[in-house]
Design an enzyme around this catalytic site. Structure first.
Site, PDB file in Angstrom:
ATOM      1  CE  LYS A  19      12.979  -5.476   4.708  1.00  7.82           C
ATOM      2  NZ  LYS A  19      12.285  -4.307   5.264  1.00  7.82           N
ATOM      3  CG  ASN A  35       2.612   1.175   1.462  1.00  8.95           C
ATOM      4  OD1 ASN A  35       3.160   1.761   2.400  1.00  8.95           O
ATOM      5  ND2 ASN A  35       1.430   0.634   1.580  1.00  8.95           N
TER       6      ASN A  35
HETATM    7  P1  NAD Z   1       6.748   0.016  -3.274  1.00 12.37           P
HETATM    8  O1  NAD Z   1       7.201  -1.099  -4.148  1.00 12.37           O
HETATM    9  O2  NAD Z   1       5.312   0.095  -2.912  1.00 12.37           O
HETATM   10  O3  NAD Z   1       7.158   1.422  -3.912  1.00 12.37           O
HETATM   11  C1  NAD Z   1       8.401   1.719  -4.440  1.00 12.37           C
HETATM   12  C2  NAD Z   1       8.141   2.737  -5.537  1.00 12.37           C
HETATM   13  O4  NAD Z   1       9.367   3.264  -5.976  1.00 12.37           O
HETATM   14  C3  NAD Z   1       7.427   2.139  -6.756  1.00 12.37           C
HETATM   15  O5  NAD Z   1       6.295   2.929  -7.067  1.00 12.37           O
HETATM   16  C4  NAD Z   1       8.497   2.201  -7.846  1.00 12.37           C
HETATM   17  O6  NAD Z   1       7.947   2.420  -9.131  1.00 12.37           O
HETATM   18  C5  NAD Z   1       9.333   3.384  -7.385  1.00 12.37           C
HETATM   19  N1  NAD Z   1      10.708   3.351  -7.874  1.00 12.37           N
HETATM   20  C6  NAD Z   1      11.517   2.279  -8.043  1.00 12.37           C
HETATM   21  N2  NAD Z   1      12.722   2.683  -8.513  1.00 12.37           N
HETATM   22  C7  NAD Z   1      12.654   4.033  -8.643  1.00 12.37           C
HETATM   23  C8  NAD Z   1      13.569   5.017  -9.065  1.00 12.37           C
HETATM   24  N3  NAD Z   1      14.791   4.704  -9.460  1.00 12.37           N
HETATM   25  N4  NAD Z   1      13.171   6.305  -9.060  1.00 12.37           N
HETATM   26  C9  NAD Z   1      11.933   6.643  -8.661  1.00 12.37           C
HETATM   27  N5  NAD Z   1      11.017   5.753  -8.227  1.00 12.37           N
HETATM   28  C10 NAD Z   1      11.375   4.463  -8.224  1.00 12.37           C
HETATM   29  O7  NAD Z   1       7.661  -0.056  -1.957  1.00 12.37           O
HETATM   30  P2  NAD Z   1       7.393   0.678  -0.573  1.00 12.37           P
HETATM   31  O8  NAD Z   1       6.745  -0.288   0.347  1.00 12.37           O
HETATM   32  O9  NAD Z   1       6.808   2.010  -0.822  1.00 12.37           O
HETATM   33  O10 NAD Z   1       8.895   0.846  -0.031  1.00 12.37           O
HETATM   34  C11 NAD Z   1       9.729   1.929  -0.431  1.00 12.37           C
HETATM   35  C12 NAD Z   1      10.924   2.010   0.502  1.00 12.37           C
HETATM   36  O11 NAD Z   1      10.490   2.181   1.845  1.00 12.37           O
HETATM   37  C13 NAD Z   1      11.822   0.771   0.535  1.00 12.37           C
HETATM   38  O12 NAD Z   1      13.142   1.180   0.789  1.00 12.37           O
HETATM   39  C14 NAD Z   1      11.285  -0.001   1.734  1.00 12.37           C
HETATM   40  O13 NAD Z   1      12.231  -0.909   2.260  1.00 12.37           O
HETATM   41  C15 NAD Z   1      10.996   1.152   2.662  1.00 12.37           C
HETATM   42  N6  NAD Z   1      10.041   0.870   3.735  1.00 12.37           N
HETATM   43  C16 NAD Z   1       8.791   0.411   3.469  1.00 12.37           C
HETATM   44  C17 NAD Z   1       7.902   0.228   4.524  1.00 12.37           C
HETATM   45  C18 NAD Z   1       6.475  -0.177   4.290  1.00 12.37           C
HETATM   46  O14 NAD Z   1       5.703  -0.167   5.255  1.00 12.37           O
HETATM   47  N7  NAD Z   1       6.059  -0.492   3.066  1.00 12.37           N
HETATM   48  C19 NAD Z   1       8.308   0.477   5.839  1.00 12.37           C
HETATM   49  C20 NAD Z   1       9.585   0.951   6.075  1.00 12.37           C
HETATM   50  C21 NAD Z   1      10.440   1.157   5.005  1.00 12.37           C
END
Ligand code: NAD
Length: 421
Positions: A107, A222
């Site tokens: 990571k 996402n």
């Molecule tokens: P992202 O930045 O695209 O989305 C995160 C969203 O959460 C944003 O829209 C943000 O505004 C919102 N957010 C932030 N704080 C918040 C709160 N307190 N309450 C409500 N909403 C809030 O990130 P992502 O890629 O969607 O990742 C989200 C989670 O999933 C993370 O924990 C990441 O590690 C995990 N993850 C992502 C992937 C991937 O393929 N992108 C894969 C596995 C795990």
């Protein structure tokens, strides 16, 4: 507010320790698994648009590479710190183990709010990260991908920089690239689609029919948005979304008749948030967590469900789409309350699964259709779910405990074969 441990590294270590104990593995195995094998910190100087120089902190951890090269995203967020990066790398090792993809856990991250940067500054920062770390990355060494705050464009700049520095045209060094340059069909939606597959399988085990359930989802990034899209595709009714916007902070919207993904997406794309979304009413965050729904999906960041939240949630099933969204104290409360949790290392493993497909396609130079990718992903995720559910029933443990048992055993077996203990 109750006092509880919110350090994600300590949460991750506790989960691994419990699995080692349940499997009867000696103390050596936990010693090998409790910390990453390496973590590198770099200072990244970036020339800002106003002519000043700013130095950002970047990190890359490889937790364990017994099974294969490190694999894991790069997070761009103001909260990024060494312990968070380490914890996320631990979870990646076991996520890869759960899915049986031939990687270890890695990571990375940069402590920055990407929304405050211009495109030029973001590009220079992305390239600077690779300048500092390229010697420790490679198709067979450690393979980054996007995470919170990063995206396909950031990955493209990073791969370009890597190719310039090494002279090697190795597209497989980073996954999550745009489809027009080595990316895989289906990667963008893979995590959210996978969440919906695990949610459906778990719902079925609990005797619920996806076409008759209600669901609340935290996060419309996402993972969140493609979870909403695919859970809706399976017929579930999404009644509430919680999000965050710079103007109002955290907020939530609710419509008991159901919220439509495509309509919300169009609004979000236009306004960058759902604050004024006209087809729902605003509710408080406390109301959001306490909603009576069949399924709750945290898809934002770590530590969303604390002990206080765990006491009030009114649901049968929580699917962890984000990494580490439930604190250990909250997890214990949910267990006691009989609320089933599908853990992050299984629920959101669709991202790494399709990253693996992307890497395979890059190495072969032969690309698959979106349908092929989705079908292969679904097969792998259902297989992992069934394996874990069986173990859960056999040992009378939670789904999380079963997932760690399965995964820690796979990693421990390979470390044993390789003579690491
Ligand atoms: P992202 O930045 O695209 O989305 C995160 C969203 O959460 C944003 O829209 C943000 O505004 C919102 N957010 C932030 N704080 C918040 C709160 N307190 N309450 C409500 N909403 C809030 O990130 P992502 O890629 O969607 O990742 C989200 C989670 O999933 C993370 O924990 C990441 O590690 C995990 N993850 C992502 C992937 C991937 O393929 N992108 C894969 C596995 C795990």
């Amino acid at each position: 507010m109750s006092k509880e441990n919110l350090n994600p590294l300590e949460s991750a270590q506790l989960q691994v320790k419990h699995a080692c104990e349940a499997l009867g593995l000696g103390a050596d195995v936990y010693e090998l698994l409790k910390e990453p094998k390496r973590i590198i910190e770099v200072s990244i100087p970036v020339k800002m648009d106003d002519g000043t120089l700013k130095v950002f902190k970047g990190y890359r951890a490889v937790h364990n590479d017994a099974i294969g090269p490190g694999k894991g995203g790069i997070r761009l967020h103001p909260g990024v710190n060494p312990d968070e990066v380490k914890a996320l790398s631990v979870w990646m090792t076991f996520k890869c183990g759960v899915m049986g993809v031939p990687y270890g856990g890695g990571k990375g991250g940069i402590t920055v709010d990407p929304l405050t940067l211009s495109q030029g500054e973001l590009e220079r920062l992305s390239r600077g990260y690779i300048q500092g770390l390229h010697k420790y990355l490679g198709e067979k060494i450690d393979i980054p991908a996007p995470d919170v705050g990063s995206n396909g464009q950031v990955m493209a700049w990073m791969v370009d920089e890597y190719i310039k520095l090494t002279g090697e045209n190795s597209l497989g060094v980073i996954t999550g690239k745009p489809v027009s340059w080595g990316g895989s069909q289906g990667r963008n939606e893979a995590t959210g689609f996978g969440v919906s597959v695990i949610a459906r399988e778990a719902a079925r085990e609990l005797g619920m029919d996806m076409t008759k359930i209600t669901c609340a989802i935290q996060g419309f990034g996402n993972v969140g948005r493609f979870t909403v899209k695919n859970v809706q595709r399976q017929g579930a009714k999404i009644v509430a979304i919680a999000e965050w916007a710079p103007t109002v902070g955290t907020y939530a919207i609710y419509n008991e008749e159901g919220l439509d993904f495509y309509d919300m997406e169009a609004h979000f794309n236009q306004h960058r948030n759902l604050v004024e979304y006209p087809k729902a009413k605003r509710i408080s965050l406390d109301e959001f967590w306490a909603l009576e729904v069949d399924m709750l999906i945290p898809a934002a960041l770590e530590n969303a469900i604390t002990e206080d939240v765990a006491k009030v949630v009114n649901t049968k099933l929580i699917c962890e789409a984000a990494n580490g969204p439930i604190t250990p104290g909250a997890d214990a409360i949910l267990k006691e309350r009989g609320i089933v949790v599908t853990p992050d290392i299984l629920t959101n493993a669709g991202g790494v699964t399709v990253s693996y497909f992307e890497w395979v396609q890059n190495l072969y130079g032969y690309y698959w259709s979106e349908k092929e990718v989705e079908e292969k992903q679904e097969v792998e995720m259902v297989k992992a779910f069934k394996e874990i559910w069986k173990l859960k029933n056999e040992y009378n443990v939670t789904v999380r405990e079963a997932a760690y048992m399965l995964s820690v055993k796979k990693v421990a077996d390979v470390m044993k074969l390789r003579g690491w203990y």
